[in-house]
Design a protein around this motif. Structure first.
Motif, PDB file in Angstrom:
ATOM      1  N   PHE A 285     103.256 -33.675   3.549  1.00 54.66           N
ATOM      2  CA  PHE A 285     102.110 -33.887   2.599  1.00 54.66           C
ATOM      3  C   PHE A 285     101.408 -35.020   3.096  1.00 54.66           C
ATOM      4  O   PHE A 285     102.230 -36.063   3.562  1.00 54.66           O
ATOM      5  CB  PHE A 285     102.217 -33.845   1.088  1.00 54.66           C
ATOM      6  CG  PHE A 285     102.777 -32.543   0.638  1.00 54.66           C
ATOM      7  CD1 PHE A 285     101.820 -31.742   0.313  1.00 54.66           C
ATOM      8  CD2 PHE A 285     104.009 -32.131   0.166  1.00 54.66           C
ATOM      9  CE1 PHE A 285     102.023 -30.289  -0.132  1.00 54.66           C
ATOM     10  CE2 PHE A 285     104.373 -31.193  -0.235  1.00 54.66           C
ATOM     11  CZ  PHE A 285     103.380 -29.982  -0.811  1.00 54.66           C
ATOM     12  N   HIS A 286     100.179 -35.111   3.352  1.00 47.48           N
ATOM     13  CA  HIS A 286      99.464 -36.418   3.790  1.00 47.48           C
ATOM     14  C   HIS A 286      97.907 -36.619   3.017  1.00 47.48           C
ATOM     15  O   HIS A 286      97.398 -35.744   2.640  1.00 47.48           O
ATOM     16  CB  HIS A 286      99.607 -36.475   5.227  1.00 47.48           C
ATOM     17  CG  HIS A 286      98.805 -35.271   5.859  1.00 47.48           C
ATOM     18  ND1 HIS A 286      99.414 -33.944   5.959  1.00 47.48           N
ATOM     19  CD2 HIS A 286      97.746 -35.294   6.366  1.00 47.48           C
ATOM     20  CE1 HIS A 286      98.518 -33.424   6.585  1.00 47.48           C
ATOM     21  NE2 HIS A 286      97.462 -33.786   6.841  1.00 47.48           N
ATOM     22  N   ASN A 287      97.655 -37.920   3.316  1.00 50.15           N
ATOM     23  CA  ASN A 287      96.347 -38.471   3.223  1.00 50.15           C
ATOM     24  C   ASN A 287      96.135 -39.110   4.421  1.00 50.15           C
ATOM     25  O   ASN A 287      96.480 -40.263   4.773  1.00 50.15           O
ATOM     26  CB  ASN A 287      96.031 -39.452   1.913  1.00 50.15           C
ATOM     27  CG  ASN A 287      95.918 -38.693   0.613  1.00 50.15           C
ATOM     28  OD1 ASN A 287      97.155 -38.397   0.178  1.00 50.15           O
ATOM     29  ND2 ASN A 287      94.715 -39.013   0.005  1.00 50.15           N
ATOM     30  N   ASP A 292      88.408 -36.962   8.988  1.00 53.05           N
ATOM     31  CA  ASP A 292      88.188 -35.443   8.552  1.00 53.05           C
ATOM     32  C   ASP A 292      88.923 -34.657   9.399  1.00 53.05           C
ATOM     33  O   ASP A 292      88.883 -34.900  10.861  1.00 53.05           O
ATOM     34  CB  ASP A 292      86.696 -35.216   8.506  1.00 53.05           C
ATOM     35  CG  ASP A 292      85.879 -35.410   7.066  1.00 53.05           C
ATOM     36  OD1 ASP A 292      86.366 -36.361   6.557  1.00 53.05           O
ATOM     37  OD2 ASP A 292      84.963 -35.022   7.160  1.00 53.05           O
ATOM     38  N   GLU A 293      89.602 -33.787   9.170  1.00 47.02           N
ATOM     39  CA  GLU A 293      90.382 -32.908   9.736  1.00 47.02           C
ATOM     40  C   GLU A 293      89.988 -31.497   9.987  1.00 47.02           C
ATOM     41  O   GLU A 293      89.805 -30.534   8.925  1.00 47.02           O
ATOM     42  CB  GLU A 293      91.893 -32.529   9.370  1.00 47.02           C
ATOM     43  CG  GLU A 293      92.537 -34.093   9.236  1.00 47.02           C
ATOM     44  CD  GLU A 293      93.937 -34.083   8.811  1.00 47.02           C
ATOM     45  OE1 GLU A 293      94.249 -33.145   7.982  1.00 47.02           O
ATOM     46  OE2 GLU A 293      94.750 -34.956   8.804  1.00 47.02           O
ATOM     47  N   LEU A 294      89.501 -30.841  11.212  1.00 47.19           N
ATOM     48  CA  LEU A 294      88.957 -29.590  11.171  1.00 47.19           C
ATOM     49  C   LEU A 294      89.918 -28.893  12.332  1.00 47.19           C
ATOM     50  O   LEU A 294      90.172 -29.312  13.326  1.00 47.19           O
ATOM     51  CB  LEU A 294      87.759 -29.664  12.215  1.00 47.19           C
ATOM     52  CG  LEU A 294      86.851 -28.436  12.419  1.00 47.19           C
ATOM     53  CD1 LEU A 294      86.222 -27.969  10.889  1.00 47.19           C
ATOM     54  CD2 LEU A 294      85.466 -29.004  13.148  1.00 47.19           C
ATOM     55  N   LEU A 315      88.606 -27.101   6.989  1.00 46.78           N
ATOM     56  CA  LEU A 315      87.998 -28.356   7.130  1.00 46.78           C
ATOM     57  C   LEU A 315      88.791 -29.401   6.065  1.00 46.78           C
ATOM     58  O   LEU A 315      88.718 -28.918   4.663  1.00 46.78           O
ATOM     59  CB  LEU A 315      86.374 -28.546   6.726  1.00 46.78           C
ATOM     60  CG  LEU A 315      86.027 -30.067   6.679  1.00 46.78           C
ATOM     61  CD1 LEU A 315      86.283 -31.043   7.824  1.00 46.78           C
ATOM     62  CD2 LEU A 315      84.318 -30.037   6.528  1.00 46.78           C
ATOM     63  N   HIS A 316      89.669 -30.273   6.099  1.00 46.87           N
ATOM     64  CA  HIS A 316      90.402 -31.130   5.253  1.00 46.87           C
ATOM     65  C   HIS A 316      89.561 -32.385   5.360  1.00 46.87           C
ATOM     66  O   HIS A 316      89.981 -33.126   6.044  1.00 46.87           O
ATOM     67  CB  HIS A 316      91.849 -31.105   5.459  1.00 46.87           C
ATOM     68  CG  HIS A 316      92.340 -29.878   5.318  1.00 46.87           C
ATOM     69  ND1 HIS A 316      93.845 -29.555   5.845  1.00 46.87           N
ATOM     70  CD2 HIS A 316      91.929 -28.697   4.631  1.00 46.87           C
ATOM     71  CE1 HIS A 316      94.079 -28.396   5.510  1.00 46.87           C
ATOM     72  NE2 HIS A 316      92.911 -27.757   5.163  1.00 46.87           N
ATOM     73  N   PRO A 317      88.649 -32.867   4.335  1.00 47.89           N
ATOM     74  CA  PRO A 317      88.072 -34.028   4.548  1.00 47.89           C
ATOM     75  C   PRO A 317      89.020 -35.205   4.139  1.00 47.89           C
ATOM     76  O   PRO A 317      89.909 -35.087   3.373  1.00 47.89           O
ATOM     77  CB  PRO A 317      86.738 -33.986   3.469  1.00 47.89           C
ATOM     78  CG  PRO A 317      87.092 -32.640   2.763  1.00 47.89           C
ATOM     79  CD  PRO A 317      88.156 -31.963   3.208  1.00 47.89           C
ATOM     80  N   THR A 321      94.233 -34.901  -0.485  1.00 47.15           N
ATOM     81  CA  THR A 321      95.533 -34.769  -0.226  1.00 47.15           C
ATOM     82  C   THR A 321      96.009 -33.408   0.121  1.00 47.15           C
ATOM     83  O   THR A 321      95.456 -32.407  -0.335  1.00 47.15           O
ATOM     84  CB  THR A 321      96.525 -35.039  -1.223  1.00 47.15           C
ATOM     85  OG1 THR A 321      96.031 -36.527  -1.877  1.00 47.15           O
ATOM     86  CG2 THR A 321      97.924 -35.005  -1.274  1.00 47.15           C
ATOM     87  N   HIS A 322      96.580 -33.054   1.241  1.00 51.81           N
ATOM     88  CA  HIS A 322      96.959 -31.837   1.733  1.00 51.81           C
ATOM     89  C   HIS A 322      98.187 -31.810   2.188  1.00 51.81           C
ATOM     90  O   HIS A 322      99.100 -32.594   2.565  1.00 51.81           O
ATOM     91  CB  HIS A 322      95.874 -31.109   2.413  1.00 51.81           C
ATOM     92  CG  HIS A 322      95.612 -31.683   3.498  1.00 51.81           C
ATOM     93  ND1 HIS A 322      94.681 -32.933   3.939  1.00 51.81           N
ATOM     94  CD2 HIS A 322      95.787 -31.615   4.955  1.00 51.81           C
ATOM     95  CE1 HIS A 322      94.793 -33.370   5.027  1.00 51.81           C
ATOM     96  NE2 HIS A 322      95.438 -32.504   5.817  1.00 51.81           N
ATOM     97  N   GLY A 323      98.922 -30.473   2.584  1.00 52.25           N
ATOM     98  CA  GLY A 323     100.076 -30.056   3.170  1.00 52.25           C
ATOM     99  C   GLY A 323     100.372 -28.692   2.948  1.00 52.25           C
ATOM    100  O   GLY A 323      99.515 -27.889   3.037  1.00 52.25           O
TER     101      GLY A 323
END
Ligand SMILES: [Fe+2]
Length: 375
Positions: A285-287, A292-294, A315-317, A321-323
């Motif tokens: 998991f990360h911030n 921005d991650e595409l 797209l993870h702006p 927080t995602h993972g």
């Protein structure tokens, strides 16, 4: 060289080694500056940091199904923009046959990623064939056209007002990831000389995102030779040799293929899973809030993402927080397969990306809910 406030320490229940030997029953989240290169902290949470029950407001993850964009365009400059900012423009281009005219991008270097199709590129520097999985790096100002033997579906990634470079391989040495000798360049061959004629040819030049057209009474791709260290180059995803560690889950920055001043292009290609019992086997998991991650999903099985198929884009702006998705999370320390089989292209941008109408029209709005358990 940047100097950060630097004071590594361990507080409470924590692992001393990131991404390994997590305290029992915890979920690791990395808060990272500078795209995994700068100061970072690893927090050990009681709950998965993506365990939300509701998500409101403009900040949210997006998924786009580009397979629904089926229209073809004879010119790359008519290809719909998907995501853009002042430093990068991402388009999807479908070409069914041959380009009837020539193109030149005066706005920046163009990186063309071939998602599907097969054909020939003719450019100032000669002739080069292409196929699925190829990156074609076309320097700003190059005159080019393509002909297709199988319909082309490509991502166009423009480094606006900038140039692509290769990453510094650092401790890995210059031949890691791929050897620069693997970069193919166009040839002045019989196919190239054979297409030179005295017919009327039009050139569509893109400058400041507006098109100008120049007409010649001959084919201006008429070079008989060239020398130098500037040219179109080609490399295929299958020719990349990713680094991995059997004891440590490497950050995505280890898979950087090309970079410009305000974004990087990384390639995910198959690699063995980590084997050390204490090492994480899925992305942490990360911030990654400076970026921005595409991600464009090209082929294979996307092991950390549920409900994603080839031809989609996520797209993870920054600030999100995602993972791993719930299914992948169950395999955090135990994988049934020996290796990943995913091929994907990631574009991480230092500045926020705007979603263009074409992408908004094919958005899967349920993506934000896909981290909920049981989906
Ligand atoms: Fe990410």
């Amino acid at each position: 060289m940047k100097r950060y406030v630097h004071f590594p320490r361990v507080e409470g229940q924590a692992s001393r080694q990131a991404h390994a030997d997590l305290p029992q029953g915890t979920y690791e989240r990395e808060i990272s500056k500078e795209g995994f290169f700068g100061p970072a902290a690893h927090l050990y949470h009681r709950h998965p940091p993506t365990g939300w029950v509701d998500f409101e407001g403009p900040l949210r993850p997006h998924a786009f199904d580009c397979t629904q964009l089926v229209a073809t365009q004879q010119s790359p400059w008519d290809a719909p923009e998907l995501l853009c900012n002042a430093s990068v423009r991402v388009r999807q281009w479908r070409l069914a046959g041959d380009m009837p005219s020539l193109a030149r991008n005066a706005d920046g270097d163009e990186l063309l990623f071939v998602h599907a199709g097969r054909g020939e590129l003719f450019c100032d520097y000669g002739h080069l064939a292409f196929e699925s999985g190829d990156y074609l790096l076309i320097p700003r100002g190059t005159l080019w056209r393509v002909t297709c033997t199988e319909p082309l579906q490509a991502l166009l990634i423009e480094a606006t007002n900038n140039s692509y470079r290769l990453p510094d391989k650092g401790l890995l040495g210059p031949h890691a990831l791929f050897d620069a000798a693997m970069l193919d360049t166009p040839r002045i061959d019989e196919a190239f000389l054979g297409q030179q004629d005295d017919a009327q040819w039009r050139v569509s030049i893109k400058r400041r995102n507006a098109i100008s057209t120049v007409t010649y009474p001959f084919n201006p791709l008429d070079a008989v030779g060239w020398h130098g260290d500037l040219s179109v180059v080609r490399i295929n995803l299958r020719d990349l040799r990713p680094v991995m560690s059997h004891r440590y889950h490497l950050p995505p920055s280890a898979h950087t293929t090309f970079l410009a001043d305000r974004f990087v292009v990384c390639s995910f290609v198959p690699r063995p899973f980590e084997t050390d019992p204490g090492a994480m086997k899925v992305p942490f998991f990360h911030n990654n809030d400076d970026y921005d991650e595409l991600i464009f999903y090209h082929a294979g099985n996307f092991f950390s993402r549920d409900n994603i198929h080839p031809g989609m884009m996520t797209l993870h702006p920054g600030g999100f927080t995602h993972g791993p998705h719930p299914k992948a999370l169950r395999n955090v320390f135990q994988q049934s397969k020996p290796a990943t089989d995913e091929y994907a292209v990631m574009i991480d941008t230092r500045d926020a990306l705007d979603i263009c109408p074409a992408a908004a029209g094919v958005e899967w709005t349920g993506y934000v809910d896909s981290w909920k358990s049981g989906t």
